[in-house]
Design a protein around this motif. Structure first.
Motif, PDB file in Angstrom:
ATOM      1  N   SER A  10       0.818  -1.214   0.000  1.00  0.00           N
ATOM      2  CA  SER A  10       0.000   0.000   0.000  1.00  0.00           C
ATOM      3  C   SER A  10       0.853   1.265   0.000  1.00  0.00           C
ATOM      4  CB  SER A  10      -0.931   0.004   1.210  1.00  0.00           C
ATOM      5  OG  SER A  10      -1.799  -1.097   1.160  1.00  0.00           O
ATOM      6  N   VAL A  14       0.656   3.857  -3.081  1.00  0.00           N
ATOM      7  CA  VAL A  14       0.221   5.250  -2.895  1.00  0.00           C
ATOM      8  C   VAL A  14       1.320   6.211  -3.346  1.00  0.00           C
ATOM      9  CG1 VAL A  14      -0.350   6.978  -1.130  1.00  0.00           C
ATOM     10  CG2 VAL A  14      -1.471   4.751  -1.099  1.00  0.00           C
ATOM     11  N   ILE A  17       1.251   6.237  -7.192  1.00  0.00           N
ATOM     12  CA  ILE A  17       0.062   6.937  -7.697  1.00  0.00           C
ATOM     13  C   ILE A  17       0.220   8.444  -7.520  1.00  0.00           C
ATOM     14  CG2 ILE A  17      -2.413   7.307  -7.310  1.00  0.00           C
ATOM     15  CD1 ILE A  17      -1.829   4.780  -8.871  1.00  0.00           C
ATOM     16  N   ASN A  18       0.742   8.875  -6.381  1.00  0.00           N
ATOM     17  CA  ASN A  18       0.951  10.311  -6.162  1.00  0.00           C
ATOM     18  C   ASN A  18       1.997  10.866  -7.115  1.00  0.00           C
ATOM     19  OD1 ASN A  18      -0.964  10.886  -4.193  1.00  0.00           O
ATOM     20  ND2 ASN A  18       0.369  10.159  -2.573  1.00  0.00           N
ATOM     21  N   THR A  21       0.265  11.210 -10.412  1.00  0.00           N
ATOM     22  CA  THR A  21      -0.684  12.320 -10.358  1.00  0.00           C
ATOM     23  C   THR A  21       0.047  13.651 -10.501  1.00  0.00           C
ATOM     24  OG1 THR A  21      -2.125  11.026  -8.930  1.00  0.00           O
ATOM     25  CG2 THR A  21      -2.506  13.393  -8.989  1.00  0.00           C
ATOM     26  N   PHE A  39      -5.431  15.725  -5.665  1.00  0.00           N
ATOM     27  CA  PHE A  39      -4.694  14.754  -4.860  1.00  0.00           C
ATOM     28  C   PHE A  39      -5.587  14.130  -3.783  1.00  0.00           C
ATOM     29  CE2 PHE A  39      -0.866  16.601  -6.670  1.00  0.00           C
ATOM     30  CZ  PHE A  39      -0.042  15.492  -6.763  1.00  0.00           C
ATOM     31  N   ARG A  40      -6.408  14.932  -3.131  1.00  0.00           N
ATOM     32  CA  ARG A  40      -7.294  14.414  -2.087  1.00  0.00           C
ATOM     33  C   ARG A  40      -8.267  13.400  -2.666  1.00  0.00           C
ATOM     34  NH1 ARG A  40     -10.627  18.618  -0.562  1.00  0.00           N
ATOM     35  NH2 ARG A  40      -8.789  19.688   0.191  1.00  0.00           N
ATOM     36  N   ILE A  42      -8.007  11.568  -5.464  1.00  0.00           N
ATOM     37  CA  ILE A  42      -7.321  10.349  -5.892  1.00  0.00           C
ATOM     38  C   ILE A  42      -6.876   9.530  -4.691  1.00  0.00           C
ATOM     39  CG2 ILE A  42      -5.224   9.509  -7.017  1.00  0.00           C
ATOM     40  CD1 ILE A  42      -5.677  11.686  -9.115  1.00  0.00           C
ATOM     41  N   ASN A  43      -6.361  10.174  -3.645  1.00  0.00           N
ATOM     42  CA  ASN A  43      -5.925   9.430  -2.466  1.00  0.00           C
ATOM     43  C   ASN A  43      -7.088   8.761  -1.739  1.00  0.00           C
ATOM     44  OD1 ASN A  43      -3.166   9.795  -2.752  1.00  0.00           O
ATOM     45  ND2 ASN A  43      -3.195  11.744  -1.664  1.00  0.00           N
ATOM     46  N   ILE A  46      -7.978   5.697  -3.850  1.00  0.00           N
ATOM     47  CA  ILE A  46      -6.965   4.655  -3.680  1.00  0.00           C
ATOM     48  C   ILE A  46      -7.095   4.010  -2.302  1.00  0.00           C
ATOM     49  CG2 ILE A  46      -4.481   4.217  -3.515  1.00  0.00           C
ATOM     50  CD1 ILE A  46      -5.569   4.584  -6.357  1.00  0.00           C
ATOM     51  N   LEU A  47      -7.408   4.792  -1.276  1.00  0.00           N
ATOM     52  CA  LEU A  47      -7.617   4.236   0.058  1.00  0.00           C
ATOM     53  C   LEU A  47      -8.788   3.260   0.062  1.00  0.00           C
ATOM     54  CD1 LEU A  47      -6.905   4.255   3.093  1.00  0.00           C
ATOM     55  CD2 LEU A  47      -8.571   6.097   3.335  1.00  0.00           C
TER      56      LEU A  47
END
Length: 61
Positions: A10, A14, A17-18, A21, A39-40, A42-43, A46-47
């Motif tokens: 994870s 993450v 992915i960041n 992004t 970012f918020r 997408i995060n 992903i969470l």
């Protein structure tokens, strides 16, 4: 054991992915004021994906 593997995966996922992004928002020249919102979103997505992965792996017989 599975929990440790999922956590390690994870964190790596993450981070990647960041990184992708950031490359996206810089290449598309998206204004700075929208970066935090992107970012918020997408995060959070992903969470949700990672939690469902953990639940699927841990609680599936």
């Amino acid at each position: 054991m599975i929990v440790a593997l999922v956590v390690i995966f994870s964190v790596f996922y993450v981070f990647q992915i960041n990184r992708m992004t950031l490359a996206l928002v810089t290449s598309r020249e998206i204004p700075e004021e929208n970066h935090e919102k992107i970012f918020r979103t997408i995060n959070i997505l992903i969470l949700i994906l990672l939690v469902s992965l953990y639940v699927g792996v841990e609680f599936t017989p």
